[in-house]
Design a protein around this motif. Structure first.
Motif, PDB file in Angstrom:
ATOM      1  N   ILE A   1       6.865  10.038  -2.786  1.00 33.79           N
ATOM      2  CA  ILE A   1       6.203   9.224  -3.802  1.00 33.79           C
ATOM      3  C   ILE A   1       7.292   8.324  -4.360  1.00 33.79           C
ATOM      4  O   ILE A   1       8.307   8.809  -4.861  1.00 33.79           O
ATOM      5  N   MET A   2       7.099   7.007  -4.251  1.00 34.53           N
ATOM      6  CA  MET A   2       8.123   6.048  -4.687  1.00 34.53           C
ATOM      7  C   MET A   2       7.551   5.190  -5.811  1.00 34.53           C
ATOM      8  O   MET A   2       6.511   4.559  -5.641  1.00 34.53           O
ATOM      9  N   TYR A   3       8.235   5.190  -6.941  1.00 36.66           N
ATOM     10  CA  TYR A   3       7.798   4.450  -8.130  1.00 36.66           C
ATOM     11  C   TYR A   3       8.855   3.406  -8.491  1.00 36.66           C
ATOM     12  O   TYR A   3      10.027   3.748  -8.663  1.00 36.66           O
ATOM     13  N   VAL A   4       8.434   2.144  -8.617  1.00 33.49           N
ATOM     14  CA  VAL A   4       9.368   1.069  -8.945  1.00 33.49           C
ATOM     15  C   VAL A   4       9.689   1.126 -10.440  1.00 33.49           C
ATOM     16  O   VAL A   4       8.836   0.856 -11.285  1.00 33.49           O
ATOM     17  N   LYS A   5      10.921   1.480 -10.719  1.00 26.84           N
ATOM     18  CA  LYS A   5      11.414   1.612 -12.095  1.00 26.84           C
ATOM     19  C   LYS A   5      11.751   0.255 -12.696  1.00 26.84           C
ATOM     20  O   LYS A   5      11.519   0.012 -13.877  1.00 26.84           O
ATOM     21  N   GLU A   6      12.329  -0.638 -11.873  1.00 28.90           N
ATOM     22  CA  GLU A   6      12.720  -1.956 -12.366  1.00 28.90           C
ATOM     23  C   GLU A   6      12.812  -2.943 -11.210  1.00 28.90           C
ATOM     24  O   GLU A   6      13.067  -2.576 -10.073  1.00 28.90           O
ATOM     25  N   GLY A   7      12.601  -4.212 -11.552  1.00 28.59           N
ATOM     26  CA  GLY A   7      12.795  -5.292 -10.596  1.00 28.59           C
ATOM     27  C   GLY A   7      11.633  -5.517  -9.649  1.00 28.59           C
ATOM     28  O   GLY A   7      10.525  -5.028  -9.851  1.00 28.59           O
ATOM     29  N   LYS A   8      11.928  -6.301  -8.611  1.00 27.69           N
ATOM     30  CA  LYS A   8      10.959  -6.626  -7.568  1.00 27.69           C
ATOM     31  C   LYS A   8      11.602  -6.326  -6.228  1.00 27.69           C
ATOM     32  O   LYS A   8      12.813  -6.441  -6.059  1.00 27.69           O
TER      33      LYS A   8
ATOM     34  N   LYS B   1       6.586  -4.455  -7.539  1.00 23.80           N
ATOM     35  CA  LYS B   1       7.266  -4.811  -8.783  1.00 23.80           C
ATOM     36  C   LYS B   1       7.284  -3.593  -9.695  1.00 23.80           C
ATOM     37  O   LYS B   1       6.651  -2.574  -9.388  1.00 23.80           O
ATOM     38  N   LYS B   2       7.977  -3.718 -10.805  1.00 24.69           N
ATOM     39  CA  LYS B   2       8.050  -2.634 -11.787  1.00 24.69           C
ATOM     40  C   LYS B   2       6.651  -2.106 -12.079  1.00 24.69           C
ATOM     41  O   LYS B   2       5.725  -2.870 -12.326  1.00 24.69           O
ATOM     42  N   GLY B   3       6.517  -0.783 -12.019  1.00 26.13           N
ATOM     43  CA  GLY B   3       5.252  -0.137 -12.318  1.00 26.13           C
ATOM     44  C   GLY B   3       4.414   0.186 -11.096  1.00 26.13           C
ATOM     45  O   GLY B   3       3.456   0.942 -11.187  1.00 26.13           O
ATOM     46  N   ASP B   4       4.769  -0.367  -9.926  1.00 22.63           N
ATOM     47  CA  ASP B   4       4.021  -0.066  -8.706  1.00 22.63           C
ATOM     48  C   ASP B   4       4.489   1.258  -8.117  1.00 22.63           C
ATOM     49  O   ASP B   4       5.634   1.667  -8.294  1.00 22.63           O
ATOM     50  N   LEU B   5       3.591   1.891  -7.409  1.00 24.28           N
ATOM     51  CA  LEU B   5       3.872   3.174  -6.793  1.00 24.28           C
ATOM     52  C   LEU B   5       3.432   3.110  -5.331  1.00 24.28           C
ATOM     53  O   LEU B   5       2.432   2.473  -5.018  1.00 24.28           O
ATOM     54  N   MET B   6       4.175   3.749  -4.452  1.00 25.05           N
ATOM     55  CA  MET B   6       3.832   3.787  -3.028  1.00 25.05           C
ATOM     56  C   MET B   6       3.969   5.221  -2.565  1.00 25.05           C
ATOM     57  O   MET B   6       4.938   5.907  -2.923  1.00 25.05           O
TER      58      MET B   6
END
Length: 159
Positions: free
Chosen positions: A44-51, A64-69
């Motif tokens: 589970i990968m969650y974007v903490k900051e940036g793009k 981008k920040k807030g997206d999860l994969m």
């Protein structure tokens, strides 16, 4: 920078029996990439900051920040920073894959930043190792899985 915290020894799981194997923080500078890898567990990968971009099975997804994969076992994937510092929290889980209703890979944009808070707290609790850190990590892990299964409509499937 890649910082991985091995958690298998604590035998942390939720009510479904999904086991937490590790948590990690990946930070990439502008234009940097991680090598393409595959694992025998779900990440589970969650974007903490940036793009940046997640490349999954050769398909590129802008995030981008807030997206999860979610990347299920034995799936080729990599991460790339796009134009700025890119920070990603990663959780490795054993015994289960997480499937969305369409059965395809796509980023999930969550409606709140609770996931970021949960993941940050998970890291902090491990690093400080206060008296209740195992209990705290177990609760945070359960909240993370609940958010994914309920709010993002993913279904746990035992492997």
């Amino acid at each position: 920078m890649f910082k991985r915290i091995e958690l298998r020894k604590f035998n942390i799981s939720n009510k479904f029996g999904i086991k937490l194997a590790y948590t990690a923080l990946l930070e990439l500078d502008n234009g940097k990439s991680q090598d393409t890898v595959t694992h025998n567990l779900t990440e589970i990968m969650y974007v903490k900051e940036g793009k940046g971009a997640f490349v999954v099975e050769g398909k590129t997804f802008a995030v981008k920040k807030g997206d999860l994969m979610i990347v299920n076992p034995d799936t080729l994937h990599s991460e790339t920073s796009c134009g700025e510092k890119f920070g990603v929290y990663i959780i490795g889980i054993e015994n289960y894959a997480l499937q969305n209703p369409l059965g395809v890979y796509e980023p999930i944009t969550l409606l709140s930043d609770r996931m970021g808070y949960y993941l940050e707290q998970l890291f902090l609790d491990y690093e400080t190792q206060n008296l209740d850190f195992i209990e705290n990590i177990t609760c945070l892990f359960s909240l993370i899985i609940n958010d994914i299964t309920q709010k993002a409509d993913y279904t746990p499937q035992r492997l």
